[in-house]
Design an enzyme around this catalytic site. Structure first.
Site: not given
Ligand code: ADP
Length: 160
Positions: A17, A41, A90, A127
């Site tokens: 992130h 969630k 990803r 995450s």
């Molecule tokens: P959500 O609940 O919207 O999926 P996340 O916190 O998992 O939220 O992710 C927020 C954003 O960051 C999304 O666009 C997701 O694809 C992106 N993201 C999550 N992990 C990574 C990573 N390791 N590298 C790049 N982008 C990521």
């Protein structure tokens, strides 16, 4: 002024992130990280804790803001005066999921979605997976900012 909203759960905020945020600041004048508080969630950290951890993970510079998100992302973006949404990709499944949301957001409010490809080192980083690794006693320090690492350890200890 080009403003972008980067919305997500960030439960917790990872180096993947963080890399997206840093790269987005090269493209936009302001990046607003919007922390979702989806009641359906169940999360490890409360929304307020996630905001706090993100703020403490960022380099102190004026281009990034962190805020709580409730309601529709398009409404939030409108309130903030943002014309763009940033998402990290990803893999193909991220794209399949994101493209429908992006199409809806464009249809609803003409908001453009800008995708940033995850760095090769971040492609396996999620995450949800980090929470599982940490719960099983694994070391997640290579994958999260130090402040997040400490908070995850404290959460896990409080649960035991
Ligand atoms: P959500 O609940 O919207 O999926 P996340 O916190 O998992 O939220 O992710 C927020 C954003 O960051 C999304 O666009 C997701 O694809 C992106 N993201 C999550 N992990 C990574 C990573 N390791 N590298 C790049 N982008 C990521």
């Amino acid at each position: 002024m080009r403003k972008a909203v980067y919305a997500g759960s960030f439960d917790p905020f990872t180096n993947g992130h963080l890399a997206i945020v840093e790269r987005a600041t090269n493209l936009f004048d302001e990046v607003i990280i919007a922390v979702g508080q989806n009641q359906s969630k169940s999360t490890l950290f409360s929304a307020a804790e996630r905001v706090n951890l993100i703020e403490r993970s960022l380099a102190p510079e004026g281009k990034v803001k962190v805020a709580l998100l409730s309601g529709l992302t398009v409404d939030f973006a409108h309130q903030q005066g943002a014309q763009y949404l940033v998402r990290g990709l990803r893999n193909g499944s991220d794209f399949d999921y994101e493209q429908r949301i992006a199409a809806m957001n464009y249809q609803l409010a003409g908001l453009e979605t800008v995708y940033l490809q995850a760095r090769p080192t971040d492609q396996m980083l999620a995450s949800s997976m980090l929470k599982e690794v940490a719960a099983a006693g694994g070391d997640i320090s290579p994958f999260v900012p130090p402040i997040v690492m400490q908070a995850v350890i404290e959460k896990m200890e409080a649960r035991d």
